[in-house]
Design an enzyme around this catalytic site. Structure first.
Site, PDB file in Angstrom:
ATOM      1  N   LYS A  22     -15.870  14.335   3.939  1.00 42.80           N
ATOM      2  CA  LYS A  22     -16.533  13.281   4.930  1.00 42.80           C
ATOM      3  C   LYS A  22     -15.665  12.766   6.054  1.00 42.80           C
ATOM      4  CE  LYS A  22     -16.377   8.891   3.189  1.00 42.80           C
ATOM      5  NZ  LYS A  22     -15.767   7.879   4.046  1.00 42.80           N
ATOM      6  N   ASN A  23     -14.259  12.572   5.733  1.00 44.19           N
ATOM      7  CA  ASN A  23     -13.551  12.296   6.760  1.00 44.19           C
ATOM      8  C   ASN A  23     -12.990  12.885   7.756  1.00 44.19           C
ATOM      9  OD1 ASN A  23     -13.958   9.617   5.298  1.00 44.19           O
ATOM     10  ND2 ASN A  23     -12.043   9.576   4.167  1.00 44.19           N
ATOM     11  N   ARG A  92     -17.949   1.989   9.463  1.00 44.01           N
ATOM     12  CA  ARG A  92     -16.887   1.687  10.161  1.00 44.01           C
ATOM     13  C   ARG A  92     -16.354   3.039  11.315  1.00 44.01           C
ATOM     14  NH1 ARG A  92     -13.671  -1.712   9.787  1.00 44.01           N
ATOM     15  NH2 ARG A  92     -12.006  -0.206  10.548  1.00 44.01           N
ATOM     16  N   CYS A 116     -14.926  -5.050   5.447  1.00 38.67           N
ATOM     17  CA  CYS A 116     -15.680  -4.450   4.428  1.00 38.67           C
ATOM     18  C   CYS A 116     -14.963  -4.745   3.112  1.00 38.67           C
ATOM     19  CB  CYS A 116     -15.669  -2.946   4.660  1.00 38.67           C
ATOM     20  SG  CYS A 116     -14.188  -2.184   4.129  1.00 38.67           S
ATOM     21  N   ARG A 121      -9.578  -4.623   7.807  1.00 43.20           N
ATOM     22  CA  ARG A 121      -9.666  -3.395   8.736  1.00 43.20           C
ATOM     23  C   ARG A 121      -9.837  -3.411  10.219  1.00 43.20           C
ATOM     24  NH1 ARG A 121     -13.004   0.865   5.253  1.00 43.20           N
ATOM     25  NH2 ARG A 121     -11.987   2.306   6.448  1.00 43.20           N
ATOM     26  N   PRO A 122      -9.067  -4.224  10.801  1.00 42.21           N
ATOM     27  CA  PRO A 122      -9.006  -4.466  12.416  1.00 42.21           C
ATOM     28  C   PRO A 122      -8.958  -2.970  12.998  1.00 42.21           C
ATOM     29  CG  PRO A 122      -6.893  -4.927  11.554  1.00 42.21           C
ATOM     30  CD  PRO A 122      -7.840  -4.675  10.129  1.00 42.21           C
ATOM     31  N   VAL A 123      -9.166  -3.061  14.294  1.00 43.51           N
ATOM     32  CA  VAL A 123      -9.060  -1.683  15.229  1.00 43.51           C
ATOM     33  C   VAL A 123      -8.248  -2.157  16.311  1.00 43.51           C
ATOM     34  CG1 VAL A 123     -11.142  -0.794  14.567  1.00 43.51           C
ATOM     35  CG2 VAL A 123     -11.243  -2.481  16.270  1.00 43.51           C
ATOM     36  N   ASP A 124      -7.272  -2.901  16.247  1.00 44.55           N
ATOM     37  CA  ASP A 124      -6.358  -3.362  17.272  1.00 44.55           C
ATOM     38  C   ASP A 124      -5.576  -2.380  17.731  1.00 44.55           C
ATOM     39  OD1 ASP A 124      -5.197  -3.790  14.801  1.00 44.55           O
ATOM     40  OD2 ASP A 124      -3.492  -4.183  15.265  1.00 44.55           O
ATOM     41  N   LEU A 125      -5.171  -1.287  16.854  1.00 48.27           N
ATOM     42  CA  LEU A 125      -4.374  -0.099  17.276  1.00 48.27           C
ATOM     43  C   LEU A 125      -5.220   1.079  18.165  1.00 48.27           C
ATOM     44  CD1 LEU A 125      -2.506   0.130  13.895  1.00 48.27           C
ATOM     45  CD2 LEU A 125      -1.681  -0.925  16.016  1.00 48.27           C
ATOM     46  N   ASP A 304      -7.520   6.555  -1.530  1.00 48.00           N
ATOM     47  CA  ASP A 304      -8.727   6.832  -1.937  1.00 48.00           C
ATOM     48  C   ASP A 304      -8.907   7.572  -3.084  1.00 48.00           C
ATOM     49  OD1 ASP A 304     -10.080   7.880   1.689  1.00 48.00           O
ATOM     50  OD2 ASP A 304      -9.553   6.040   0.600  1.00 48.00           O
ATOM     51  N   ILE A 326      -1.918   0.182   1.067  1.00 46.62           N
ATOM     52  CA  ILE A 326      -2.949   0.436   2.425  1.00 46.62           C
ATOM     53  C   ILE A 326      -3.828  -0.597   2.796  1.00 46.62           C
ATOM     54  CG2 ILE A 326      -4.369   2.052   3.600  1.00 46.62           C
ATOM     55  CD1 ILE A 326      -1.755   3.182   2.981  1.00 46.62           C
ATOM     56  N   ARG A 396     -22.766   7.324   0.185  1.00 49.72           N
ATOM     57  CA  ARG A 396     -22.322   7.481   1.648  1.00 49.72           C
ATOM     58  C   ARG A 396     -21.318   8.473   1.422  1.00 49.72           C
ATOM     59  NH1 ARG A 396     -19.966   2.123   3.813  1.00 49.72           N
ATOM     60  NH2 ARG A 396     -19.449   3.578   5.342  1.00 49.72           N
TER      61      ARG A 396
HETATM   62  C1  EPZ Z   1      -9.542   6.166   7.002  1.00 47.11           C
HETATM   63  O1  EPZ Z   1      -9.933   4.665   7.168  1.00 47.11           O
HETATM   64  C2  EPZ Z   1     -10.500   6.754   5.988  1.00 47.11           C
HETATM   65  N1  EPZ Z   1     -11.724   6.676   6.665  1.00 47.11           N
HETATM   66  C3  EPZ Z   1     -10.460   5.803   4.762  1.00 47.11           C
HETATM   67  O2  EPZ Z   1     -11.432   6.495   3.949  1.00 47.11           O
HETATM   68  C4  EPZ Z   1      -9.040   5.774   4.158  1.00 47.11           C
HETATM   69  O3  EPZ Z   1      -8.866   5.135   2.859  1.00 47.11           O
HETATM   70  C5  EPZ Z   1      -7.914   5.327   5.291  1.00 47.11           C
HETATM   71  O4  EPZ Z   1      -8.242   6.208   6.329  1.00 47.11           O
HETATM   72  C6  EPZ Z   1      -6.632   5.530   4.516  1.00 47.11           C
HETATM   73  O5  EPZ Z   1      -6.363   6.753   4.196  1.00 47.11           O
HETATM   74  C7  EPZ Z   1     -11.958   7.528   7.309  1.00 47.11           C
HETATM   75  O6  EPZ Z   1     -11.268   8.567   7.892  1.00 47.11           O
HETATM   76  C8  EPZ Z   1     -13.355   7.765   8.079  1.00 47.11           C
HETATM   77  P1  EPZ Z   1      -6.594   3.186   8.488  1.00 47.11           P
HETATM   78  P2  EPZ Z   1      -9.119   3.852   8.629  1.00 47.11           P
HETATM   79  O7  EPZ Z   1      -6.694   2.995   9.926  1.00 47.11           O
HETATM   80  O8  EPZ Z   1      -8.926   4.914   9.751  1.00 47.11           O
HETATM   81  C9  EPZ Z   1      -4.636  -0.963   9.256  1.00 47.11           C
HETATM   82  C10 EPZ Z   1     -13.076   6.476   2.224  1.00 47.11           C
HETATM   83  O9  EPZ Z   1     -13.276   5.772   1.096  1.00 47.11           O
HETATM   84  N2  EPZ Z   1      -5.050  -0.914  10.455  1.00 47.11           N
HETATM   85  O10 EPZ Z   1      -5.684   4.371   8.327  1.00 47.11           O
HETATM   86  O11 EPZ Z   1     -10.069   2.798   8.701  1.00 47.11           O
HETATM   87  C11 EPZ Z   1      -5.894  -1.004   8.241  1.00 47.11           C
HETATM   88  O12 EPZ Z   1      -6.245  -2.315   8.083  1.00 47.11           O
HETATM   89  C12 EPZ Z   1     -12.571   5.552   3.227  1.00 47.11           C
HETATM   90  O13 EPZ Z   1     -13.472   7.756   2.288  1.00 47.11           O
HETATM   91  C13 EPZ Z   1      -4.591  -1.780  11.345  1.00 47.11           C
HETATM   92  O14 EPZ Z   1      -4.399  -2.816  11.010  1.00 47.11           O
HETATM   93  O15 EPZ Z   1      -7.973   3.459   7.846  1.00 47.11           O
HETATM   94  C14 EPZ Z   1      -5.237  -0.485   6.764  1.00 47.11           C
HETATM   95  O16 EPZ Z   1      -4.339  -1.337   6.215  1.00 47.11           O
HETATM   96  C15 EPZ Z   1     -12.115   4.240   3.008  1.00 47.11           C
HETATM   97  N3  EPZ Z   1      -5.249  -1.955  12.743  1.00 47.11           N
HETATM   98  C16 EPZ Z   1      -4.269   0.514   7.352  1.00 47.11           C
HETATM   99  O17 EPZ Z   1      -3.915   0.158   8.743  1.00 47.11           O
HETATM  100  C17 EPZ Z   1      -5.861  -0.751  13.338  1.00 47.11           C
HETATM  101  O18 EPZ Z   1      -6.163  -0.593  14.450  1.00 47.11           O
HETATM  102  C18 EPZ Z   1      -4.767   1.922   7.233  1.00 47.11           C
HETATM  103  O19 EPZ Z   1      -5.860   2.001   8.247  1.00 47.11           O
HETATM  104  C19 EPZ Z   1      -6.178   0.304  12.324  1.00 47.11           C
HETATM  105  C20 EPZ Z   1      -5.846   0.170  10.770  1.00 47.11           C
END
Ligand code: EPZ
Length: 416
Positions: A22-23, A92, A116, A121-125, A304, A326, A396
Site C-alpha cells: 500500500k505504502n 492522508r 488522525c 501528523r502535520p505536513v510542515d516539512l 507499523d 514516531i 484500507r
Molecule cells: C508514512 O506516513 C506511512 N504512510 C505510515 O503508514 C507510516 O506509519 C509512517 O510513514 C512512518 O513510517 C504512507 O507511507 C502512506 P512520516 P507519513 O511523515 O509519511 C512527523 C500505515 O499504517 N512529521 O514519516 O505520514 C509526523 O507527525 C501508515 O500504513 C512532521 O512533523 O509519516 C510523525 O511524527 C500509518 N512534519 C513523523 O514525522 C511533516 O511534515 C513521521 O511521519 C511530516 C511528518
C-alpha cells in the site's frame, strides 16, 4: 458498519500470497501526474485507499484503465489541480499529489490533511521543502495553495525523518531546474520503490535507501511500467499472527531483505524462520517469549508493526517494553486489548506488557489500520468469540484479509 467475528484457538497453517505494498502504491500512483504518457502499474493491492487515490487522480483529469491488480494511467488531459477536503480527510496520503502538481503545472490546491487517530501528523516539512525549491505557498481556509513558475533544485534538510515528505519532494525535484539534495531523508523500502519507478520514467535519482538522496531535474518524464514491491507490513502481520497462534505458514511473493528487524524479533520470540527466494516460512511451537521493541525510522523497527508485536507480547512468556517514538498517540489498541484481558501499563510513549496465559474474546473497536490488525491477531488467539467493530480501517490496508486468514485455517467471518 461492518464487523469481523473470530473464534479463537486455531493455529494458522498453510500458504498465503503477499499483495503489493500500500505504502509504495500510493506515492507511485501520484507519479502519473508527472508525465503526459501512460504509466502502467502492476501488482497493485486491491485496497480501499488505492481506490480513493485512483478517484482523486481521475477527478484531476488523469485517465485510468483498471484491470485486476493493475491500473494504466495517462496524464495528458489533467485540467484540475485540486485535491478536495472530502477526499483528503479520508486518506492522508493524498498530500502526495502536491509535489507532482507543482512540479508539472506550477499550481496546486491541496486540502490540509486532518490529523488522525495516531497523531496530529502535520505536513510542515512537505511545505518547507517546496518553499526551498521556490514555490510560493499560502495556507487559506484549510487549503495549501502552491504556485511556482519553475521549481529550482535546492538542498533540503529534514529535521524529522518523513516518509511521504521525502517522497513528495523527490517527485517535485524530478522536474525541477537543477540539483536537489534531500538530507536526513527517509530510507524506507517504499522510497526506493518510488525512485525505481521514477528512474524508469527517466528521472535522475541516486542515494535512495540512504539518508542522502540526490535528484537532478529533467525537462520531461516519459511513461513506464512498474511492478509494485511486496507489502512488508502485511508480511510482518501474517508472520506475527502465525507466531501468536503457534502455527506454521509460508508467505509467497514477498521479500525478506525489507523485514530484517521484524524477522530478528520473531526469532528472538522463539519462531523458526527460513527464507527461500521470495518465500518466508515461519514455524512456532509452544508459547512465544516476550520481546521488547522500540520503533524508529527504517532500517530500525517499523512503527507499523508496533501494535502487532504488542499483542504477541500479551500472550508471551515474560514481560516486554514497547516504545513508540514516531507517533504521539499510537497506543489506541491498548485499551481494546485490556478488554480482552491483556496486562499493559502505559507511561507516555512507553508501554510495559506482561504476558498472560490467555486472552478472553470480547467485542472491541478498531481505531486505526494497524490497531485493527492487532485486534484481529488478538481474536485469533483469544478463547471464545471476538467481534471487531469499525473494520473499514482494516479494509484500507489489508487486501481480502478474512479470506487469506480463512485459507490459513482461521475461523473468521464478516458480519454485514
Ligand atoms: C508514512 O506516513 C506511512 N504512510 C505510515 O503508514 C507510516 O506509519 C509512517 O510513514 C512512518 O513510517 C504512507 O507511507 C502512506 P512520516 P507519513 O511523515 O509519511 C512527523 C500505515 O499504517 N512529521 O514519516 O505520514 C509526523 O507527525 C501508515 O500504513 C512532521 O512533523 O509519516 C510523525 O511524527 C500509518 N512534519 C513523523 O514525522 C511533516 O511534515 C513521521 O511521519 C511530516 C511528518
Amino acid at each position: 458498519m461492518q464487523k469481523l467475528a473470530i473464534q479463537g484457538g486455531n493455529p494458522l497453517r498453510g500458504e498465503v500470497r503477499i499483495s503489493g505494498a500500500k505504502n509504495a502504491a500510493l506515492p507511485i500512483m501520484c507519479a502519473s501526474l508527472l508525465t503526459a504518457d501512460t504509466l502502467r502499474l502492476t501488482n497493485l493491492p486491491d485496497l480501499h485507499d488505492v481506490g480513493t487515490m485512483r478517484k482523486l487522480l481521475q477527478q484531476m483529469g488523469v485517465a485510468a484503465e483498471i484491470a485486476t491488480n493493475e491500473i494504466t494511467f495517462k496524464g495528458d488531459k489533467i485540467d484540475n489541480w485540486e485535491a478536495p477536503y472530502e477526499m483528503v480527510k479520508t486518506m492522508r496520503a493524498a498530500i502526495l499529489v502536491l509535489g507532482p502538481l507543482v512540479a508539472r503545472f506550477g499550481d496546486a490546491k491541496v486540502s490540509l490533511p486532518g490529523g488522525c487517530a495516531i497523531g496530529s501528523r502535520p505536513v510542515d516539512l512537505h511545505i518547507k521543502g517546496l518553499q526551498a525549491m521556490g514555490a510560493e505557498i499560502a495556507i487559506e481556509h484549510g487549503y495549501i495553495h502552491a504556485k511556482a513558475k519553475k521549481l529550482k533544485g535546492a538542498r533540503i534538510f529534514f529535521d524529522i525523518v518523513s516518509v511521504t515528505g521525502t517522497e513528495n519532494l523527490m517527485m517535485a525535484a524530478a522536474l525541477a531546474d537543477g540539483v536537489t539534495v534531500l538530507e536526513n531523508a527517509a530510507r524506507e523500502p517504499e522510497v526506493i520503490d518510488l525512485a525505481n519507478c521514477l528512474r524508469a520514467m527517466g528521472a535522475k535519482i541516486t542515494g535512495d535507501g540512504t539518508d542522502n538522496i540526490t535528484i537532478t531535474g529533467v525537462e520531461k518524464l516519459h511513461g513506464a511500467t512498474h511492478h509494485i514491491m511486496p507489502d512488508r507490513i502485511e508480511s510482518g502481520t501474517f508472520l506475527v499472527a502465525a507466531a501468536a497462534t503457534g502455527g506454521s505458514i509460508t508467505l509467497r511473493e514477498t521479500r525478506a531483505d525489507i523485514l530484517d528487524t521484524v524477522l530478528e524479533k520473531l526469532t528472538e520470540a522463539g519462531a523458526k524462520i527460513t527464507v527461500d527466494g521470495t518465500s518466508i516460512h515461519l514455524e512456532m511451537s509452544g508459547r512465544p517469549k516476550s520481546v521488547s521493541v522500540r520503533t524508529a525510522p527504517h532500517p530500525a523497527f517499523p512503527t507499523d508493526m508496533q501494535a502487532q508485536f504488542m499483542v504477541l507480547n500479551c500472550i508471551a512468556e515474560g514481560s516486554a517494553m514497547v516504545i513508540e517514538t514516531i507517533f504521539e498517540n499510537r497506543f489506541m489498541h491498548v485499551q481494546e486489548l485490556r478488554r480482552l484481558g491483556a496486562m499493559i501499563d502505559v507511561e507516555g510513549n512507553t508501554s510495559v506488557v506482561r504476558g498472560v496465559d490467555h486472552l478472553e474474546g470480547a467485542t472491541v473497536m478498531a481505531t486505526d489500520l494497524r490497531a485493527s490488525a492487532c485486534l484481529v491477531i488478538a481474536g485469533l488467539v483469544a478463547q471464545g468469540e471476538t467481534v471487531i467493530d469499525r473494520i473499514y480501517h482494516l479494509d484500507r490496508g489489508y487486501e481480502h484479509i478474512e479470506s487469506k486468514l480463512s485459507q490459513l485455517g482461521a475461523n473468521i467471518r464478516r458480519i454485514k
